[in-house]
Motif scaffolding. Structure first.
Motif, short mmCIF file in Angstrom:
data_model
loop_
_atom_site.label_atom_id
_atom_site.label_comp_id
_atom_site.label_asym_id
_atom_site.label_seq_id
_atom_site.Cartn_x
_atom_site.Cartn_y
_atom_site.Cartn_z
N LEU A 166 -6.46 46.70 -42.62
CA LEU A 166 -5.03 46.48 -42.39
C LEU A 166 -4.73 44.99 -42.30
O LEU A 166 -5.53 44.21 -41.80
CB LEU A 166 -4.58 47.14 -41.08
CG LEU A 166 -4.72 48.67 -40.97
CD1 LEU A 166 -4.18 49.13 -39.62
CD2 LEU A 166 -3.96 49.36 -42.10
N GLY A 167 -3.55 44.62 -42.79
CA GLY A 167 -3.08 43.25 -42.62
C GLY A 167 -2.59 43.02 -41.20
O GLY A 167 -2.53 43.94 -40.38
N ARG A 168 -2.22 41.78 -40.91
CA ARG A 168 -1.81 41.44 -39.55
C ARG A 168 -0.60 42.25 -39.09
O ARG A 168 -0.54 42.71 -37.96
CB ARG A 168 -1.47 39.96 -39.47
CG ARG A 168 -2.66 39.04 -39.61
CD ARG A 168 -2.23 37.61 -39.35
NE ARG A 168 -3.34 36.68 -39.40
CZ ARG A 168 -3.75 36.07 -40.49
NH1 ARG A 168 -3.15 36.30 -41.64
NH2 ARG A 168 -4.77 35.24 -40.45
N GLU A 191 -3.02 29.53 -44.09
CA GLU A 191 -2.37 30.56 -44.90
C GLU A 191 -0.86 30.39 -44.93
O GLU A 191 -0.20 30.73 -45.92
CB GLU A 191 -2.68 31.95 -44.34
CG GLU A 191 -4.11 32.41 -44.56
CD GLU A 191 -4.42 33.61 -43.67
OE1 GLU A 191 -4.19 34.74 -44.10
OE2 GLU A 191 -4.88 33.39 -42.53
N ASP A 223 0.49 45.22 -39.99
CA ASP A 223 0.20 46.62 -39.68
C ASP A 223 -0.68 46.75 -38.44
O ASP A 223 -0.53 47.70 -37.68
CB ASP A 223 -0.47 47.29 -40.89
CG ASP A 223 0.52 47.49 -42.03
OD1 ASP A 223 1.71 47.71 -41.75
OD2 ASP A 223 0.11 47.40 -43.20
N ARG A 224 -1.56 45.78 -38.23
CA ARG A 224 -2.37 45.81 -37.00
C ARG A 224 -1.48 45.68 -35.76
O ARG A 224 -1.62 46.42 -34.78
CB ARG A 224 -3.38 44.64 -37.00
CG ARG A 224 -4.47 44.78 -38.03
CD ARG A 224 -5.43 43.60 -37.95
NE ARG A 224 -6.46 43.69 -38.98
CZ ARG A 224 -7.58 42.97 -38.97
NH1 ARG A 224 -7.79 42.10 -38.00
NH2 ARG A 224 -8.47 43.11 -39.93
#
Lengths: 79, 132
Positions: A44-46, B96, A48-49
């Motif tokens: 999961l990406g940030r 990023e 969704d986490r």
């Protein structure tokens, strides 16, 4: 007023196998910081986490829990 | 007829390549999380639109309903939710965020375009384009 223990237990209950460390940032019972380690975050990406954790508390975020700062790690991230 | 607030918010997100919903203003943030997020954007010298959610509680309600994100601040880039303070700070530290915003951190500061991205358009929600 929520406590760090209550938040920890609720996160760990909602994400089986997770480990949560919760700190009361100001000692006022409304600004918390949680470091959560869970294999549910794998892949999961940030966003969704964080949503997985925010969703445990629903409308309490922004209410009794004024702020919940998050660090979300997989067991591999934390190793 | 008034455009529903949620539509105005969606339009603001669509019309501004980088937009931050925050408590207070970039000059006078009213919350430490908002202040840190502004500082990260300013450190990258990027132009961003800022919306103060404090004047009307409905802005926060409608924004959170739209974004499925409960907290403030919220940063959107190219129409996508990037995250709140924690995520923005993490991405700032890893580089990023600079990459996402097209900032070349090794070279001279990126020159912001003269024209405001929202120039000539409506200015919903008291949005102001800020150049740090």
């Amino acid at each position: 007023m929520p406590t760090t223990d209550e938040l920890k237990l609720r996160i760990e209950a909602a994400l089986p196998g997770a480990r949560a460390d919760v700190v009361d940032l100001n000692g006022t019972g409304d600004h918390f910081q949680a470091t959560v380690i869970s294999d549910r975050f794998d892949g999961l990406g940030r966003i969704d986490r964080h949503r997985l954790v925010y969703d445990i508390f629903g409308a309490e975020i922004g209410g009794p829990i004024h702020a919940l700062s998050l660090k979300t790690l997989t067991p591999a991230d934390a190793a | 007829m008034d455009t529903p607030l949620r539509d105005q918010i969606a339009t603001a997100i669509a019309d501004n390549p980088t937009i931050l919903f925050m408590k207070g203003t970039p000059e006078q943030p009213m919350c430490g999380f908002s202040a840190r997020t502004v500082a990260a954007l300013q450190a990258l010298d990027v132009r961003f639109a800022a919306v103060d959610i404090l004047p009307d509680p409905r802005i926060r309600q409608e924004l959170s309903a739209l974004s499925n994100w409960p907290t403030i601040p919220q940063l959107f880039v190219d129409g996508e939710l990037v995250g709140g303070c924690d995520i923005v700070m993490e991405m700032y530290e890893t580089g990023e965020l600079a990459e996402l915003l097209g900032v070349d951190t090794d070279g001279p500061p990126v020159q912001a375009p003269e024209a405001s991205p929202a120039a000539g358009g409506p200015a919903p929600l008291s949005i102001e384009n800020r150049l740090s």
